[in-house]
Scaffold this motif. Structure first.
Motif, PDB file in Angstrom:
ATOM      1  N   PRO A 451      -2.421  -2.856  11.176  1.00  0.00           N
ATOM      2  CA  PRO A 451      -3.745  -2.271  10.878  1.00  0.00           C
ATOM      3  C   PRO A 451      -3.759  -1.392   9.613  1.00  0.00           C
ATOM      4  O   PRO A 451      -4.810  -1.227   9.015  1.00  0.00           O
ATOM      5  N   ARG A 452      -2.602  -0.837   9.233  1.00  0.00           N
ATOM      6  CA  ARG A 452      -2.628   0.043   8.043  1.00  0.00           C
ATOM      7  C   ARG A 452      -2.049  -0.632   6.799  1.00  0.00           C
ATOM      8  O   ARG A 452      -1.763   0.027   5.809  1.00  0.00           O
ATOM      9  N   ILE A 453      -1.878  -1.967   6.863  1.00  0.00           N
ATOM     10  CA  ILE A 453      -1.432  -2.683   5.657  1.00  0.00           C
ATOM     11  C   ILE A 453      -2.575  -3.561   5.156  1.00  0.00           C
ATOM     12  O   ILE A 453      -3.045  -4.460   5.847  1.00  0.00           O
ATOM     13  N   HIS A 454      -3.004  -3.264   3.921  1.00  0.00           N
ATOM     14  CA  HIS A 454      -4.085  -4.029   3.316  1.00  0.00           C
ATOM     15  C   HIS A 454      -3.517  -5.288   2.653  1.00  0.00           C
ATOM     16  O   HIS A 454      -4.072  -6.379   2.756  1.00  0.00           O
ATOM     17  N   GLU A 479      -5.130   6.087   3.984  1.00  0.00           N
ATOM     18  CA  GLU A 479      -4.282   6.992   3.234  1.00  0.00           C
ATOM     19  C   GLU A 479      -2.794   6.847   3.492  1.00  0.00           C
ATOM     20  O   GLU A 479      -1.983   6.948   2.588  1.00  0.00           O
ATOM     21  N   HIS A 480      -2.457   6.629   4.760  1.00  0.00           N
ATOM     22  CA  HIS A 480      -1.041   6.681   5.121  1.00  0.00           C
ATOM     23  C   HIS A 480      -0.418   5.293   5.194  1.00  0.00           C
ATOM     24  O   HIS A 480      -0.779   4.506   6.067  1.00  0.00           O
ATOM     25  N   GLU A 506       8.307   0.068   0.104  1.00  0.00           N
ATOM     26  CA  GLU A 506       7.777   0.832  -1.028  1.00  0.00           C
ATOM     27  C   GLU A 506       6.259   0.795  -0.988  1.00  0.00           C
ATOM     28  O   GLU A 506       5.673  -0.274  -0.795  1.00  0.00           O
ATOM     29  N   ARG A 507       5.645   1.937  -1.230  1.00  0.00           N
ATOM     30  CA  ARG A 507       4.188   1.983  -1.299  1.00  0.00           C
ATOM     31  C   ARG A 507       3.768   1.654  -2.724  1.00  0.00           C
ATOM     32  O   ARG A 507       4.425   2.060  -3.677  1.00  0.00           O
ATOM     33  N   ILE A 508       2.688   0.916  -2.861  1.00  0.00           N
ATOM     34  CA  ILE A 508       2.188   0.576  -4.203  1.00  0.00           C
ATOM     35  C   ILE A 508       0.654   0.538  -4.141  1.00  0.00           C
ATOM     36  O   ILE A 508       0.080   0.199  -3.093  1.00  0.00           O
ATOM     37  N   GLY A 509      -0.015   0.925  -5.263  1.00  0.00           N
ATOM     38  CA  GLY A 509      -1.482   1.016  -5.283  1.00  0.00           C
ATOM     39  C   GLY A 509      -2.126  -0.349  -5.188  1.00  0.00           C
ATOM     40  O   GLY A 509      -3.070  -0.578  -4.422  1.00  0.00           O
ATOM     41  N   SER A 510      -1.594  -1.309  -5.975  1.00  0.00           N
ATOM     42  CA  SER A 510      -2.070  -2.686  -5.885  1.00  0.00           C
ATOM     43  C   SER A 510      -0.943  -3.588  -6.361  1.00  0.00           C
ATOM     44  O   SER A 510      -0.040  -3.135  -7.067  1.00  0.00           O
ATOM     45  N   LEU A 511      -0.990  -4.847  -5.951  1.00  0.00           N
ATOM     46  CA  LEU A 511       0.091  -5.765  -6.327  1.00  0.00           C
ATOM     47  C   LEU A 511      -0.159  -6.295  -7.738  1.00  0.00           C
ATOM     48  O   LEU A 511      -1.292  -6.695  -8.054  1.00  0.00           O
TER      49      LEU A 511
END
Ligand code: OOB
Length: 538
Positions: A451-454, A479-480, A506-511
């Motif tokens: 649910p928290r992975i776009h 956010e998280h 790793e968190r990233i803003g966009s691919l």
């Protein structure tokens, strides 16, 4: 051939028979000549068993009859998930004799993979151990479902299922299967989603056993130690357990690949040949120097499944006091191996040569044109033990094979003038974690259910021991972003095998995207390398 399989065109089948590669042999007959000629010769050692060829042959006949009595029919698919226990070898022979078709799951597979294998093969039977390495496989079978209780066979304490040991009856005559028909299903490493099923026929796989046994100079005096799962092509048939039985040798089963299990077995059983993946080979090299074990019986160790670097390869043989054989193979067929008379530097720096004179090799660029000799390109191949199509996968086959039947391996290689190949990398979207193959898309599909992975992308990062590790880039929804512990928990809950769990998240803003809008994995790989050098990452 079984419906859903792609046969070799007549012209090729004729050619392979004429050349004597296909001889109409059956896998179920492997041990028969030895059981007759030298019944007391030891065939199989493992898990407390020490069976002669006559004993193994007898057990296989009784099990085949017992399974037939319980309703198992020729061509039915049987998902087999057994670790290296003697029951696995007897079961293989019994199924081959019956003409029922094992679909080899790995011991590490869990609900997600088993469900897929049962469905993709339309299997009617499932075989599991009672417990293995802390996992209760009966509980796993219960969660997986899909097969009636009486058709779940358990090696050991069966609880409500059927005990494999109870499938036992006086031998009955069974109509022999057709040597050109499918005998077993191996699994592809997978590039698009879940593993594809690889149909291997009796005569193509017997040929596979014969050429790998010959190249290892394997004979009745040899003892082969199965360190890796026998359920995998490498330890099953390259030459592996079946190749060893074919030549009258002794198969020794290691319950796990650990040094604690394998070194004492080498000493006790005077093991002469084995096969390892590179991380294990590195461990063995260090352990041989540090431990007092007597490894003097070892004469040949194969290393393959992932690239074995030249530096490690040069020092491996001297450290173990044996010869090294590089093995570059694939469940789809083609096997490249060092030859016994290759100079040491060729063994150290190449992944060997295709084993059959009938193996056809092309090295092509991204447009499918042959590259100049010695240049890197994708390896395409066809031959007498390389499949022409995956099982029930028409759409995928149209891209995985060329119209004239070459298999697109997805491996980047260079072909040297002497016919040796050097593996330079890979174009398929797969991570090779010390020989374990992980399809990026399979993990991505699971993760997109969080649910928290776009959005997300899975790539390999280099690693000194494993060669590669799994790194996930996550674009969070909200956010998280879930961290590695959360991602791991999520994947475990979905029943994904532990070897596929990410080493980094790793968190990233966009691919990042390429000009045509595809995820730019090359850029992600460089980002992953940079952050790991800077000491970041979870
Ligand atoms: C073996 O078989 P699979 O089907 O698990 O994996 C095949 C893939 C190859 O396409 C290649 O990408 C990689 O594994 N691979 C190697 C390699 N051996 C396999 N990459 C670099 N160097 C090598 N020596 O892995 C397999 C099957 C039979 C024998 C040995 C390995």
């Amino acid at each position: 051939m079984l419906k859903g399989c792609v046969p070799w065109p007549d012209e090729f089948a004729h050619r392979y028979r004429e050349a004597g590669h296909w001889r109409g042999e059956l896998l179920g007959d492997l041990v028969r000549p030895w059981a007759r000629r030298d019944p007391a010769r030891i065939a199989l050692v493992g898990g407390g068993a020490r069976w002669s060829y006559a004993e193994l042959d007898r057990r296989a006949d009784r099990l085949a009859a017992g399974l037939a009595a319980r309703g198992m029919a020729p061509r039915e698919r049987v998902v087999v998930q057994l670790p290296n226990v003697p029951e696995l070898v007897v079961l293989c022979l019994a199924l081959f004799r019956l003409g029922a078709l094992p679909v080899f799951a790995l011991p590490a597979h869990r609900e997600s993979e088993l469900r897929h294998l049962l469905e993709a093969s339309a299997a009617s039977w499932l075989v599991v151990p009672d417990r293995y390495l802390g996992e209760d496989h009966r509980a796993l079978a219960r969660r997986v479902g899909g097969v009636g209780r009486e058709r779940v066979l358990v090696a050991g304490d069966a609880e409500e299922f059927t005990a494999l040991g109870d499938a036992d009856a006086d031998p009955v005559p069974l109509p022999p299967p057709d040597p050109g028909d499918v005998a077993l299903f191996l699994l592809s490493g997978g590039t698009t989603g879940l593993p594809k099923l690889i149909p291997r026929t009796h005569q193509d796989y017997v040929y596979n056993l014969r050429i790998t046994a010959e190249n290892a100079r394997l004979g009745p005096g040899d003892a082969y130690l199965a360190v890796l799962p026998v359920a995998h092509n490498y330890a099953l048939g390259c030459p592996g357990a079946l190749g060893t039985l074919h030549v009258g040798g002794k198969v020794v089963l290691a319950p796990t690949p650990s040094i604690d299990d394998t070194f004492p077995l080498i000493e006790r059983e005077r093991v002469t040949v084995t096969g390892l993946v590179p991380p294990l080979a590195l461990l063995w090299k260090d352990a041989a120097a540090a431990l007092p074990a007597d490894l003097s019986s070892l004469r040949l160790v194969q290393v393959g499944g992932a690239k074995f670097g030249a530096e490690a390869a040069r020092t491996f043989g001297p450290a173990l006091g044996c010869s090294l054989q590089q093995s570059f193979g694939m469940a789809e067929g083609l096997l490249c191996q060092s030859a016994p008379d290759d100079p040491p530097e060729v063994v150290a720096t190449t992944q060997g040569r295709p084993l059959s004179p009938a193996d056809e090799i092309r090295v092509v660029d991204s447009r499918g044109a042959d590259v100049a000799p010695g240049e890197p390109g994708e390896l395409l191949t066809r031959g007498p033990y390389t499949i022409r199509g995956y099982y029930r996968a028409e759409e995928h086959n149209a891209v995985a094979f060329t119209p004239d039947g070459y298999f697109r391996t997805g491996d980047l290689v260079r072909l040297l003038p002497g016919g040796h190949l050097v593996v330079e990398g890979r174009i398929k979207d797969q991570i090779n974690r010390g020989g374990d193959k992980i399809a990026a898309e399979e993990l991505e599909n699971h993760l997109l259910g969080h649910p928290r992975i776009h959005d997300c992308a899975v790539v390999a990062t280099p690693d000194a021991l494993l060669g590669e590790r799994v790194c996930v880039f996550v674009v969070p929804r909200g956010e998280h972003a879930p961290d590695r512990a959360e991602v791991t928990r999520f994947l475990r809950e979905r029943g994904v095998a532990a070897f596929k769990l990410p080493d980094r998240v790793e968190r990233i803003g966009s691919l990042p995207r390429t000009a045509v809008g595809k995820v730019d994995k090359n850029r992600l790989r460089s980002t992953a390398r940079r952050t790991s050098e800077a000491g970041g990452a979870s």
